[in-house]
Design an enzyme around this catalytic site. Structure first.
Site, short mmCIF file in Angstrom:
data_model
loop_
_atom_site.label_atom_id
_atom_site.label_comp_id
_atom_site.label_asym_id
_atom_site.label_seq_id
_atom_site.Cartn_x
_atom_site.Cartn_y
_atom_site.Cartn_z
N ARG A 256 -10.34 -11.58 1.71
CA ARG A 256 -11.05 -12.59 1.20
C ARG A 256 -10.22 -14.07 1.35
NH1 ARG A 256 -11.51 -9.36 -4.45
NH2 ARG A 256 -11.01 -7.74 -2.84
N LYS B 86 0.74 -1.11 -0.03
CA LYS B 86 -0.13 0.01 -0.02
C LYS B 86 0.88 1.16 -0.07
CE LYS B 86 -3.99 -1.55 2.55
NZ LYS B 86 -5.02 -1.56 1.58
N1 BES Z 1 -8.19 -3.81 4.18
C1 BES Z 1 -8.29 -3.40 2.90
C2 BES Z 1 -9.73 -2.36 2.61
C3 BES Z 1 -9.79 -1.26 3.04
C4 BES Z 1 -9.23 -0.02 2.53
C5 BES Z 1 -10.22 -0.99 4.28
C6 BES Z 1 -9.32 1.07 2.90
C7 BES Z 1 -10.42 0.24 5.04
C8 BES Z 1 -9.87 1.24 4.54
C9 BES Z 1 -8.25 -4.55 1.97
O1 BES Z 1 -7.53 -5.71 2.34
C10 BES Z 1 -7.84 -4.03 0.52
O2 BES Z 1 -6.58 -3.75 0.73
N2 BES Z 1 -8.70 -4.18 -0.37
C11 BES Z 1 -7.95 -3.92 -1.60
C12 BES Z 1 -8.64 -4.76 -2.61
C13 BES Z 1 -8.05 -4.43 -3.99
C14 BES Z 1 -6.77 -4.96 -4.15
C15 BES Z 1 -8.75 -5.44 -4.97
C16 BES Z 1 -8.70 -2.35 -1.85
O3 BES Z 1 -9.83 -2.05 -1.56
O4 BES Z 1 -8.00 -1.46 -2.49
MN MN Z 2 -5.46 -5.28 1.71
#
Ligand code: BES
Ligand code: MN
Ligand code: ZN
Length: 485
Positions: A336, A262
């Site tokens: 997931r 990230k």
């Molecule tokens: N934990 C994150 C989702 C999230 C993002 C929660 C911001 C709260 C605030 C999750 O694991 C994630 O990173 N999801 C990705 C999925 C994508 C790579 C398909 C996302 O939402 O960017």
């Molecule tokens: Mn994630």
């Protein structure tokens, strides 16, 4: 916060609180010497008794100065009364006042219990890491006395108090940083639930390896913190409810994204990526605390998602416990993966009739719904309706999203049974479709994407900035209305 019950106002109470319904100032009776003065002052200040409205003044009472608060409760509906209690206490928390007495005023016992519930929820905070907080910012309020001795042992209060304790546990787990709450310490924090009669089962890495949880373990393999699967069981039905309700939480104690790292700014927020598991733990505490007449298991899939020489790579193929293979195209779509094994194991181990999973699963749900609703995905219309209804009643609102075969197709992989990301659009839905592939035929299931709800940037009526405790009031309500009737 110390909460006590008494019939007479304690001498040392320095704040006297009266609830006022909308447009009821004229009939209000305040048990203080300068009642008329206070009421006309409130009128002059255009106080109307709207929910959350707070009027504050000082009076002389028995020769000393007391603070008087009028708290608007609108028409006295449940959520209005709760937020009135919350707004009232928010005003007093750091005001210099120490001891607040809540008069029953116009409220019946049920409303009074709700008012105190709101006050208790709003007074929760985490100050333990602040060693140099300026004196003036420190909370001063130490005690609340509720002027109705009978309420202490009344079921209304006992139940709400248990819920507030559950919400507090969720908030604590969510607010604690990831160097403090990681899979093993998450389990340790939950152990207090054993004292309430909750049965524990904990799987360590070796046991999960034996069970073939390749999806969950793939996420965990870049972390030096070993993963855990925590199952907590509460059966308040004496064995009469054979198949339990299962609550399954995403417990990523920190989500860096893994090798699909990230961006730096805001990454610290990802300590709350265990908010689903936190809500499950808090709900179990609430249910056991009020000895709910339900058989429920709460399962938390606990891992840390880190980049490392041993971390999984984009493109890796893992085999989940269900036998289905997954191409991990993005290591940041890890929730997931964790849930796929947690969901499969829960169904094998406990044979639940209904499964509800909670997860801070996608950023896309925040784009859709912001911080006003969690997303609800469901394979059963009645279950969806019951959950949405519980959301409205409890103050933890939900909004339903669709599932269908066309969305499902987007996660087909050219090399494995599925891939862990979809195409460009509908990111929250393709994530839900992924989870649905791990739900057995005939099991009623709902996935709640709570990514926008677990953490607040601004104070709300029942929480300060930070962890909200979302999910506990929702699930408690759903269970009350659908299992305990
Ligand atoms: N934990 C994150 C989702 C999230 C993002 C929660 C911001 C709260 C605030 C999750 O694991 C994630 O990173 N999801 C990705 C999925 C994508 C790579 C398909 C996302 O939402 O960017
Ligand atoms: Mn994630
Ligand atoms: Zn995540």
């Amino acid at each position: 916060m110390m909460i006590a019950f008494a019939n007479d106002c304690p001498k040392n109470a320095d704040v006297l609180v009266f609830a006022i319904a909308k447009d009821a100032l004229d009939e209000a009776e305040l048990a203080i010497e300068q009642a008329d003065l206070v009421l006309s002052a409130a009128k002059t200040a255009r106080f109307e008794g709207k929910p959350g409205e707070v009027f504050e003044t000082f009076v002389e009472e028995s020769g000393t100065v007391k603070r008087v608060i009028l708290a608007g409760i609108g028409k006295g509906k449940r959520l209005n009364v709760e937020s009135a209690g919350g707004s009232m206490v928010a005003k007093i928390l750091t005001s210099g006042a120490k001891h607040l007495a809540i008069h029953q005023s116009g409220m019946d016992q049920w409303q009074l219990a709700r008012f105190v519930f709101g006050a208790k929820l709003r007074s929760w905070r985490i100050d333990k890491y602040r060693t140099t907080m300026p004196e003036k910012q420190k909370p001063t309020l130490e005690a609340i006395t509720v002027l109705d001795q009978n309420l202490e042992t009344a079921k209304e209060w006992q139940d709400l108090n248990a819920v507030s304790e559950g919400v507090a546990l969720t908030r604590e787990l969510v607010a604690e940083p990831a160097n403090v709450i990681y899979p093993e310490s998450f389990v340790a924090r939950c152990e207090e639930l054993k004292d309430l009669g909750v049965e524990f089962q904990v799987l360590d890495q070796e046991e999960m390896e034996k069970l073939g949880m390749g999806a969950l373990l793939g996420v965990s393999q870049g972390s030096v913190k070993p993963p855990r699967m925590l199952a907590m069981r509460w059966d308040g039905t004496n064995g009469s409810q054979k198949r339990p309700l299962a609550l399954v939480g995403k417990g990523v104690t920190f989500d860096t994204g893994g090798i699909s790292l990230k961006p730096g700014p805001g990454m610290g927020d990802m300590k709350f990526d265990m908010g689903g598991a936190g809500a499950v733990a808090g709900t179990m505490k609430a249910l056991a605390g009020r000895k709910a007449n339900v058989h429920v298991v709460g399962v938390c899939g606990l891992v840390e998602n880190m980049p490392d020489g041993n971390a999984q790579r984009p493109g890796d193929v893992v085999t989940s416990m269900s036998g289905q293979t997954i191409e991990v195209l993005n290591t940041d779509a890890e929730g997931r993966l964790v849930l796929s094994d947690a969901l499969h194991w829960t169904q094998e181990e406990f044979d639940p009739e209904v499964v509800i999973n909670l997860a801070t699963l996608t950023g896309a749900i925040i784009i859709s719904l912001g911080d006003q609703h969690a997303g609800c995905f469901c394979n059963d219309d009645d279950l969806a309706e019951d959950l949405l209804e519980a959301g409205k009643k409890s103050g933890d609102p939900l909004w339903r999203f669709p599932l269908n075969a066309a969305y499902d197709k987007q996660i087909n992989s050219p090399i494995a049974d599925m891939q862990n990301i979809g195409g460009k659009g509908a990111g929250s839905i393709t994530a839900a479709q992924f989870l649905q592939r791990f739900i057995k035929d005939g099991v009623k299931w709902s996935h709640l994407d709570i990514a926008g709800m677990v953490w607040a940037d601004k104070p709300g009526p029942l929480w300060d900035k930070g962890a909200t405790g979302y999910g506990v009031r929702l699930l408690n309500q759903y269970i009350t209305d659908n299992f305990e009737k």
